[in-house]
Each structure stands twice: as C-alpha cells, then as structure tokens.
Design a protein around this motif. Structure first.
Motif, PDB file in Angstrom:
ATOM      1  N   ASP A  12       3.981  -7.030 -15.431  1.00 29.62           N
ATOM      2  CA  ASP A  12       3.609  -8.100 -16.366  1.00 29.62           C
ATOM      3  C   ASP A  12       4.225  -9.438 -15.954  1.00 29.62           C
ATOM      4  O   ASP A  12       3.639 -10.498 -16.184  1.00 29.62           O
ATOM      5  CB  ASP A  12       4.056  -7.738 -17.789  1.00 29.62           C
ATOM      6  CG  ASP A  12       3.200  -6.627 -18.378  1.00 29.62           C
ATOM      7  OD1 ASP A  12       2.157  -6.308 -17.777  1.00 29.62           O
ATOM      8  OD2 ASP A  12       3.597  -6.057 -19.415  1.00 29.62           O
ATOM      9  N   ALA A  13       5.431  -9.368 -15.364  1.00 33.10           N
ATOM     10  CA  ALA A  13       6.107 -10.593 -14.912  1.00 33.10           C
ATOM     11  C   ALA A  13       5.602 -11.046 -13.536  1.00 33.10           C
ATOM     12  O   ALA A  13       6.120 -12.000 -12.960  1.00 33.10           O
ATOM     13  CB  ALA A  13       7.619 -10.362 -14.868  1.00 33.10           C
ATOM     14  N   ARG A  14       4.624 -10.298 -13.006  1.00 33.79           N
ATOM     15  CA  ARG A  14       4.017 -10.580 -11.694  1.00 33.79           C
ATOM     16  C   ARG A  14       5.031 -10.507 -10.548  1.00 33.79           C
ATOM     17  O   ARG A  14       4.883 -11.170  -9.526  1.00 33.79           O
ATOM     18  CB  ARG A  14       3.310 -11.941 -11.696  1.00 33.79           C
ATOM     19  CG  ARG A  14       2.176 -12.002 -12.715  1.00 33.79           C
ATOM     20  CD  ARG A  14       1.362 -13.273 -12.594  1.00 33.79           C
ATOM     21  NE  ARG A  14       0.328 -13.333 -13.604  1.00 33.79           N
ATOM     22  CZ  ARG A  14      -0.864 -12.736 -13.488  1.00 33.79           C
ATOM     23  NH1 ARG A  14      -1.138 -12.045 -12.422  1.00 33.79           N
ATOM     24  NH2 ARG A  14      -1.753 -12.819 -14.466  1.00 33.79           N
ATOM     25  N   GLU A  15       6.047  -9.714 -10.738  1.00 32.86           N
ATOM     26  CA  GLU A  15       7.011  -9.492  -9.640  1.00 32.86           C
ATOM     27  C   GLU A  15       6.409  -8.574  -8.588  1.00 32.86           C
ATOM     28  O   GLU A  15       6.702  -8.690  -7.397  1.00 32.86           O
ATOM     29  CB  GLU A  15       8.278  -8.799 -10.182  1.00 32.86           C
ATOM     30  CG  GLU A  15       9.215  -9.673 -10.960  1.00 32.86           C
ATOM     31  CD  GLU A  15      10.366  -8.864 -11.538  1.00 32.86           C
ATOM     32  OE1 GLU A  15      10.771  -7.852 -10.932  1.00 32.86           O
ATOM     33  OE2 GLU A  15      10.863  -9.240 -12.613  1.00 32.86           O
ATOM     34  N   ILE A  16       5.641  -7.599  -9.035  1.00 30.39           N
ATOM     35  CA  ILE A  16       5.043  -6.611  -8.125  1.00 30.39           C
ATOM     36  C   ILE A  16       3.634  -6.290  -8.619  1.00 30.39           C
ATOM     37  O   ILE A  16       3.286  -6.550  -9.764  1.00 30.39           O
ATOM     38  CB  ILE A  16       5.849  -5.290  -8.054  1.00 30.39           C
ATOM     39  CG1 ILE A  16       6.160  -4.777  -9.467  1.00 30.39           C
ATOM     40  CG2 ILE A  16       7.101  -5.452  -7.232  1.00 30.39           C
ATOM     41  CD1 ILE A  16       6.674  -3.350  -9.485  1.00 30.39           C
ATOM     42  N   SER A  17       2.865  -5.690  -7.691  1.00 30.12           N
ATOM     43  CA  SER A  17       1.521  -5.232  -8.055  1.00 30.12           C
ATOM     44  C   SER A  17       1.301  -3.850  -7.441  1.00 30.12           C
ATOM     45  O   SER A  17       1.716  -3.587  -6.301  1.00 30.12           O
ATOM     46  CB  SER A  17       0.472  -6.200  -7.517  1.00 30.12           C
ATOM     47  OG  SER A  17      -0.805  -5.610  -7.587  1.00 30.12           O
ATOM     48  N   PHE A  18       0.648  -2.974  -8.205  1.00 34.38           N
ATOM     49  CA  PHE A  18       0.303  -1.645  -7.695  1.00 34.38           C
ATOM     50  C   PHE A  18      -1.173  -1.572  -7.307  1.00 34.38           C
ATOM     51  O   PHE A  18      -1.699  -0.491  -7.105  1.00 34.38           O
ATOM     52  CB  PHE A  18       0.623  -0.582  -8.757  1.00 34.38           C
ATOM     53  CG  PHE A  18       2.094  -0.334  -8.924  1.00 34.38           C
ATOM     54  CD1 PHE A  18       2.758   0.605  -8.135  1.00 34.38           C
ATOM     55  CD2 PHE A  18       2.834  -1.055  -9.846  1.00 34.38           C
ATOM     56  CE1 PHE A  18       4.117   0.814  -8.269  1.00 34.38           C
ATOM     57  CE2 PHE A  18       4.194  -0.849  -9.995  1.00 34.38           C
ATOM     58  CZ  PHE A  18       4.846   0.094  -9.207  1.00 34.38           C
ATOM     59  N   SER A  19      -1.836  -2.728  -7.227  1.00 37.26           N
ATOM     60  CA  SER A  19      -3.286  -2.710  -7.007  1.00 37.26           C
ATOM     61  C   SER A  19      -3.660  -2.078  -5.673  1.00 37.26           C
ATOM     62  O   SER A  19      -4.753  -1.544  -5.519  1.00 37.26           O
ATOM     63  CB  SER A  19      -3.853  -4.130  -7.101  1.00 37.26           C
ATOM     64  OG  SER A  19      -3.271  -4.948  -6.113  1.00 37.26           O
ATOM     65  N   ARG A  20      -2.751  -2.124  -4.711  1.00 38.78           N
ATOM     66  CA  ARG A  20      -3.043  -1.500  -3.403  1.00 38.78           C
ATOM     67  C   ARG A  20      -2.216  -0.239  -3.166  1.00 38.78           C
ATOM     68  O   ARG A  20      -2.368   0.428  -2.150  1.00 38.78           O
ATOM     69  CB  ARG A  20      -2.787  -2.509  -2.275  1.00 38.78           C
ATOM     70  CG  ARG A  20      -3.796  -3.659  -2.249  1.00 38.78           C
ATOM     71  CD  ARG A  20      -3.420  -4.686  -1.203  1.00 38.78           C
ATOM     72  NE  ARG A  20      -3.241  -4.075   0.119  1.00 38.78           N
ATOM     73  CZ  ARG A  20      -2.503  -4.615   1.103  1.00 38.78           C
ATOM     74  NH1 ARG A  20      -1.888  -5.765   0.908  1.00 38.78           N
ATOM     75  NH2 ARG A  20      -2.412  -4.002   2.268  1.00 38.78           N
ATOM     76  N   ALA A  21      -1.329   0.060  -4.100  1.00 36.91           N
ATOM     77  CA  ALA A  21      -0.470   1.238  -3.927  1.00 36.91           C
ATOM     78  C   ALA A  21      -1.290   2.516  -4.103  1.00 36.91           C
ATOM     79  O   ALA A  21      -2.350   2.508  -4.731  1.00 36.91           O
ATOM     80  CB  ALA A  21       0.672   1.199  -4.926  1.00 36.91           C
ATOM     81  N   ARG A  22      -0.786   3.577  -3.543  1.00 37.19           N
ATOM     82  CA  ARG A  22      -1.446   4.875  -3.658  1.00 37.19           C
ATOM     83  C   ARG A  22      -0.499   5.855  -4.337  1.00 37.19           C
ATOM     84  O   ARG A  22       0.723   5.683  -4.262  1.00 37.19           O
ATOM     85  CB  ARG A  22      -1.866   5.361  -2.270  1.00 37.19           C
ATOM     86  CG  ARG A  22      -2.929   4.449  -1.649  1.00 37.19           C
ATOM     87  CD  ARG A  22      -3.070   4.632  -0.154  1.00 37.19           C
ATOM     88  NE  ARG A  22      -1.890   4.171   0.574  1.00 37.19           N
ATOM     89  CZ  ARG A  22      -1.624   4.492   1.839  1.00 37.19           C
ATOM     90  NH1 ARG A  22      -2.438   5.262   2.510  1.00 37.19           N
ATOM     91  NH2 ARG A  22      -0.536   4.041   2.430  1.00 37.19           N
ATOM     92  N   SER A  40       0.825  -1.214   0.000  1.00 36.52           N
ATOM     93  CA  SER A  40       0.000   0.000   0.000  1.00 36.52           C
ATOM     94  C   SER A  40       0.861   1.267   0.000  1.00 36.52           C
ATOM     95  O   SER A  40       0.401   2.337   0.397  1.00 36.52           O
ATOM     96  CB  SER A  40      -0.916   0.005   1.222  1.00 36.52           C
ATOM     97  OG  SER A  40      -0.130   0.055   2.404  1.00 36.52           O
ATOM     98  N   ALA A  41       2.109   1.150  -0.446  1.00 36.86           N
ATOM     99  CA  ALA A  41       3.045   2.286  -0.442  1.00 36.86           C
ATOM    100  C   ALA A  41       2.449   3.496  -1.154  1.00 36.86           C
ATOM    101  O   ALA A  41       1.641   3.370  -2.079  1.00 36.86           O
ATOM    102  CB  ALA A  41       4.345   1.872  -1.123  1.00 36.86           C
ATOM    103  N   VAL A  42       2.873   4.666  -0.695  1.00 32.99           N
ATOM    104  CA  VAL A  42       2.452   5.929  -1.310  1.00 32.99           C
ATOM    105  C   VAL A  42       3.593   6.409  -2.208  1.00 32.99           C
ATOM    106  O   VAL A  42       4.690   6.702  -1.729  1.00 32.99           O
ATOM    107  CB  VAL A  42       2.126   6.981  -0.242  1.00 32.99           C
ATOM    108  CG1 VAL A  42       1.717   8.298  -0.915  1.00 32.99           C
ATOM    109  CG2 VAL A  42       1.020   6.479   0.681  1.00 32.99           C
TER     110      VAL A  42
END
Ligand SMILES: N[C@@H]1[C@@H](O)[C@H](O)[C@@H](COP(=O)(O)O)O[C@@H]1O
Length: 273
Positions: free
Chosen positions: A52-62, A29-31
C-alpha cells in the motif's frame, strides 16, 4: 540456522516480512513459497502495508503454496487454494496466473504432484520459502516420520493436525483426512527459508526442531540441514529453547554485511539477555 527471538507476534511478522520484501525489491519476479495457517498472517499483513505504501510490488512475483487438502471442493472457503487467493494473492496483488497451489482435486494425484514439482523447477526454484510449524513439528503437511528426502506427494493427516485445524471447519468430521504437500526435500531446495512461530502451543515443537536431534519424527528438524534458514519466534514460542540467551546475544551483536542488511531494527522492548 539463525534463531531470532522477538517480544511478540507483531514483531515476528514484521521481521520475516522484511526478508520477503528485500528479496522482492531485489528481484521483482522472485519465487516465494507461500504458507497458510495463522502463523504467517502477520507477515502478509506487514507486506500488505508495504504494498500500500508502494515500497514493493508483487505484480511480477511468483508463488507456490506448500500444501492443499485432498477431498474438499476447490471453492471451499478452507481449501488452501481459497485461503491463498483470499489472504495472499488478492491483498498483495500477485497475478493469480503466477501462483500455483498443489491440485488436491486432480484425477491422478500422483501425476499432479509430479507436475507441481516440475513447475517449481521450471520457475527456477523457490527463492524464499515461508513456513509455519505444526504443534507436532510438521512442516507443510509433512507429518512425523516424513522422509527428509520426500517430494510433493499425498499424505495422511495426523489426528493432532486434524484437531488443530478443526477450528477452520464446522466440525472435526469435516476436516479432510488427506492432503498433498511439498516434501521436506522440496522445502530444503528453497534457496532461503524463514519459519515463524508464535504462542506457547509451538514451544515444544520449536525446541525440538531447533535444538533436538535430526529426526523424521520432528519434520521441522530437517531445517538444521539448510544453509540459510531463519527461525523467528516470539517469547512464548521460544520458552523451551535451552540456548535462548545465546540467540539473543548473537542477534544483538550481529556483524553488518550484505546478508544481514534485511534485518529491521530491533524493537526497543526486545529482551537481549
Ligand atoms: N498445513 C499447515 C501448515 O503449513 C502450518 O504451518 C501449520 C500450523 O498452522 P498454524 O499456523 O495455524 O498454527 O499447520 C497447518 O496445518
């Protein structure tokens, strides 16, 4: 301030992206403080690859954008709301509800600026601020003579900035004259900042910001006051740095430790001396 000199723009984007990725991996959830312009595009491209490589997701990032024009419609393709949606939110998979751009269309711009500051505070502050730099040393749209203590507010764009940004518009006359920008004080409140610059047009501004005196005339020199600032530049933007060899030596002899684990391996072509 840590100064990283890398061979080219692709390396600059990858290096800075690794910092963003490390923070989002640690804190989903990083800002993130989001910059527009051409400078951070390599960062977003490398982050897209990681998503795309599923290393990270921004779905919860702000996210909080640095700045916005005043006086153009929200749906104008060059409004920063449009640019952030097109170049950051959509490709990286941010939830649009979690990303805020200063409201340059508000009926009361001063109130909108204060609300933007309050929203950053309510989010717990910015974990990592991405920055480019203007040829005149501006950060966001904090033009020369901006106070180091400034907060989000309305600014008048410098003529050089309008000329530089005219490439995004049909003509110079179409470039807005005013903007709303996070202040230098707002930017300095971020827990970490990473500034990227590529190409010869930024060499003077980088040298002044990194090695010149603290001066409101060079707004990016404010980063000298930040405890965790990294300036990542290619060889062309590094051309006027007096201590370039020292920065290269420092990078090549970096001690290992938690703060240093974000750095990707140096490209084989990196010039160390
Ligand atoms: N407001 C933006 C800045 O946030 C950006 O860092 C700078 C450099 O732009 P570019 O990266 O396109 O050179 O000027 C723009 O006007």
């Amino acid at each position: 301030m840590e100064v990283i000199i890398l061979p080219d723009a692709v390396d600059v984007g990858r290096f800075a992206a690794a910092k963003v990725a490390a923070i989002v991996a640690r804190k989903p959830s990083a800002v993130i403080g989001l910059a527009t312009g051409s400078s951070p595009r390599g960062i977003y491209a490398d982050l897209r690859r990681r998503v795309d490589a599923r290393e990270i997701s921004f779905s919860r990032a702000r996210g909080f954008a640095l700045d916005e024009y005043v006086g153009i419609p929200l749906d104008h393709p060059e409004s920063y709301a449009s640019v952030i949606a097109r170049e950051v939110v959509e490709p990286l998979g941010f939830d649009p509800a979690n990303v805020r751009v200063p409201d340059g269309r508000a009926a009361d711009l001063d109130v909108a600026a204060a609300e933007f500051e309050a929203a950053i505070a309510a989010a717990g502050g910015v974990d990592l601020q991405i920055l480019g730099i203007g040829a005149n040393g501006h950060l966001g749209f904090n033009e020369p003579t901006s106070s180091f203590a400034s907060r989000t507010r309305i600014k008048t764009l410098a003529q050089l900035t309008r000329q530089d940004n005219a490439r995004f518009f049909d003509s110079l006359d179409d470039v807005p004259t005013h903007c709303m920008t996070q202040g230098l004080g707002t930017i300095l409140d971020a827990r970490e900042v990473v500034l990227v610059a590529q190409g010869p047009a930024k060499a003077d501004a980088i040298a002044a910001a990194v090695e010149g005196p603290l001066s409101a005339f060079v707004p990016a020199s404010a980063l000298q006051l930040h405890a965790h600032a990294t300036v990542v530049v290619d060889e062309e933007s590094a051309a006027n740095l007096t201590l370039a060899d020292y920065y290269r030596y420092t990078l090549a002899h970096k001690p290992s430790g938690p703060r240093h684990t974000f750095a990707p391996a140096l490209p084989a072509s990196a010039q160390l001396w």
